[in-house]
Scaffold this motif. Structure first.
Motif, PDB file in Angstrom:
ATOM      1  N   SER A 110      -4.941  -9.827   0.262  1.00  0.00           N
ATOM      2  CA  SER A 110      -5.834  -9.107   1.176  1.00  0.00           C
ATOM      3  C   SER A 110      -7.208  -8.892   0.556  1.00  0.00           C
TER       4      SER A 110
ATOM      5  N   PHE B  92      -5.588   2.369   2.750  1.00  0.00           N
ATOM      6  CA  PHE B  92      -6.771   1.520   2.625  1.00  0.00           C
ATOM      7  C   PHE B  92      -7.687   1.680   3.843  1.00  0.00           C
TER       8      PHE B  92
ATOM      9  N   VAL C 138       0.575   2.275   2.396  1.00  0.00           N
ATOM     10  CA  VAL C 138      -0.509   1.739   1.567  1.00  0.00           C
ATOM     11  C   VAL C 138      -1.604   1.150   2.444  1.00  0.00           C
ATOM     12  N   LEU C 139      -1.224   0.404   3.481  1.00  0.00           N
ATOM     13  CA  LEU C 139      -2.219  -0.175   4.387  1.00  0.00           C
ATOM     14  C   LEU C 139      -3.009   0.913   5.105  1.00  0.00           C
TER      15      LEU C 139
ATOM     16  N   PHE D 118       3.874  -2.329  -6.832  1.00  0.00           N
ATOM     17  CA  PHE D 118       2.445  -2.596  -6.799  1.00  0.00           C
ATOM     18  C   PHE D 118       2.032  -3.781  -7.667  1.00  0.00           C
TER      19      PHE D 118
ATOM     20  N   LEU E 211      -1.351  -8.072   3.368  1.00  0.00           N
ATOM     21  CA  LEU E 211      -0.541  -6.861   3.514  1.00  0.00           C
ATOM     22  C   LEU E 211       0.050  -6.712   4.916  1.00  0.00           C
TER      23      LEU E 211
ATOM     24  N   ILE F  51      -1.415  -7.421  -1.760  1.00  0.00           N
ATOM     25  CA  ILE F  51      -2.656  -6.671  -1.980  1.00  0.00           C
ATOM     26  C   ILE F  51      -3.750  -7.591  -2.508  1.00  0.00           C
TER      27      ILE F  51
ATOM     28  N   ALA G 239       4.790  -0.021   2.484  1.00  0.00           N
ATOM     29  CA  ALA G 239       3.653  -0.920   2.641  1.00  0.00           C
ATOM     30  C   ALA G 239       2.738  -0.457   3.775  1.00  0.00           C
TER      31      ALA G 239
END
Length: 441
Positions: free
Chosen positions: A226, A422, A418-419, A206, A393, A223, A415
């Motif tokens: 983005s 979000f 994580v996307l 991260f 991302l 990140i 990843a």
């Protein structure tokens, strides 16, 4: 003659009413059975869709959750003065360029004093990541007093050792088919039994940018790229989209020009995203000369892509406000502008925010337009401003997905998680705003 007794009226009667008792009952039963089958078909389609969705998420989670842990080695490092400052120069520049890889080699060799051949020493070095020297450099730069002392330091292991510890490498395979030799596996087992190997939370995932070494690769740069890109998109698309919607819905005359504008806005909402990338490449980079592969250009391109969605959602929110609100404000002596800004706009704002957030969530997951403006470049440093080179991302996921190493496969899945997190948060925020501020008339 009324309709019921006329020939035309007789043929207008439903077929089941013209049938006898048994035939009528059978027809009704067949119709109910058809309706029940249709419901079952719909339910089955829903169940199959959910099964595929669960399978997709299970596959991503199974491959990606291990990326949130990283294997570390404990080395007893001798911060030798003759290695770090052989000429006695302890300036910041000299310490920054000192021979830290030599400290790593000496430390891992000291852990296995029986290893003497050059080939075995090289295999021993392959257990430690190249990022270990950067860890030692940070220690010395933060506290130069460690020079001349010996300390235990936890450093990242290579991706192959990490795969072995996580059980992703099959020990039963022939040595020629494994990335680690039998001798290296025995060394890893020895370190593990002595407590010199452990798994820790992978903070580098991260905080760091991209890297050629899987164990050092992170999504921190993606990140931040983005976030900067979304910031530009939000600051431009929301006010411009709301202003355009207010003009078209409240002030623009109804003629062929406004009809043409509305048709084009609806058509632009369905244009493939890569077209916006080509437009951004031609206008913002080639014509205006803005920096390539920067969040500024990415935000401008995504603004063009998001504007139609924001305008359409904002117009729908304005339309949902009852005309009586406008009439009451105008009847009390308010001007047209006062009516819009003081009464209509506050009531339509929840719907506008919902549309803007949904548009931003769509923009967050876009890859094609960013590829066209160069945000596919290999970026190691985390961007500090809107004009620094950066990636996003989704593009980082695209880059890692094309890498053959197993460690990049798990980082790709991480990843994606994580996307997805979000995007779920952004859509949940849109739902909360709509439920919290929406008024039903």
């Amino acid at each position: 003659m009324n309709n019921a007794t006329s020939p035309k009226g007789i043929y207008a009667i439903a077929p089941e009413r013209r049938l006898g008792g048994a035939a009528h009952t059978a027809l009704v039963q067949r119709r109910k059975a058809a309706e029940k089958r249709f419901r079952y078909y719909g339910l089955g389609a829903l169940v199959v869709s959910l099964m595929f969705l669960v399978l997709l998420f299970a596959s991503i989670i199974a491959k990606g959750w291990t990326a949130f842990e990283q294997t570390y080695l404990r080395l007893d490092v001798d911060f030798a003065t003759d290695v770090l400052v052989p000429d006695g120069d302890r300036s910041e520049q000299a310490l920054s360029s000192a021979n830290y890889p030599a400290l790593v080699k000496n430390a891992i060799w000291a852990a296995f004093p029986d290893v003497t051949s050059r080939g075995e020493k090289r295999q021993l070095q392959d257990l430690v990541s190249s990022g270990a020297s950067f860890e030692l450099r940070n220690i010395v730069m933060n506290d130069p007093s460690v020079i001349g002392t010996q300390r235990s330091v936890w450093v990242p292991a290579t991706a192959f050792v990490d795969s072995l510890i996580k059980g992703q490498m099959d020990r039963s395979l022939p040595e020629s088919e494994r990335k680690l030799s039998d001798l290296q596996i025995s060394w890893v087992d020895h370190l593990l039994s002595n407590g010199h190997i452990e798994k820790r939370f992978n903070t580098m995932l991260f905080t760091d940018g991209d890297s050629r070494d899987p164990e050092l690769a992170g999504i921190g740069g993606a990140i931040m790229g983005s976030l900067y890109t979304m910031l530009v998109t939000l600051l431009l698309s929301f006010p411009i989209g709301v202003a355009a919607a207010i003009y078209l819905e409240e002030f623009a005359p109804r003629n062929r020009w406004t009809d043409l504008i509305e048709v084009n806005i609806n058509n632009l909402a369905a244009v493939p995203s890569i077209v916006y990338g080509l437009l951004g490449l031609a206008v913002f980079i080639n014509f205006l000369g803005l920096p390539r592969s920067s969040p500024l250009v990415g935000g401008l391109v995504l603004t063009l892509m998001t504007l139609p969605v924001v305008i359409i959602a904002s117009r729908a929110a304005l339309t949902s406000v009852p005309p009586s609100i406008r009439e009451a404000a105008l009847g009390m002596g308010a001007s047209k502008m006062q009516t819009i800004t003081h009464h209509v706009l506050p009531l339509a704002m929840p719907g506008m925010l919902t549309g803007a957030i949904i548009g931003m969530a769509r923009a967050l997951g876009e890859t094609a337009p960013l590829l066209m403006i160069g945000m596919v470049a290999f970026i190691v440093d985390v961007p500090k401003s809107l004009t620094d080179p950066a990636t996003a991302l989704p593009v980082q996921i695209y880059l890692w997905a094309s890498s053959p190493e197993r460690a990049f496969v798990e980082r790709t899945s991480a990843a994606i998680l994580v996307l997805l997190a979000f995007m779920v948060l952004m859509n949940a925020l849109a739902v909360v705003l709509r439920k919290r501020f929406e008024r039903r008339w």
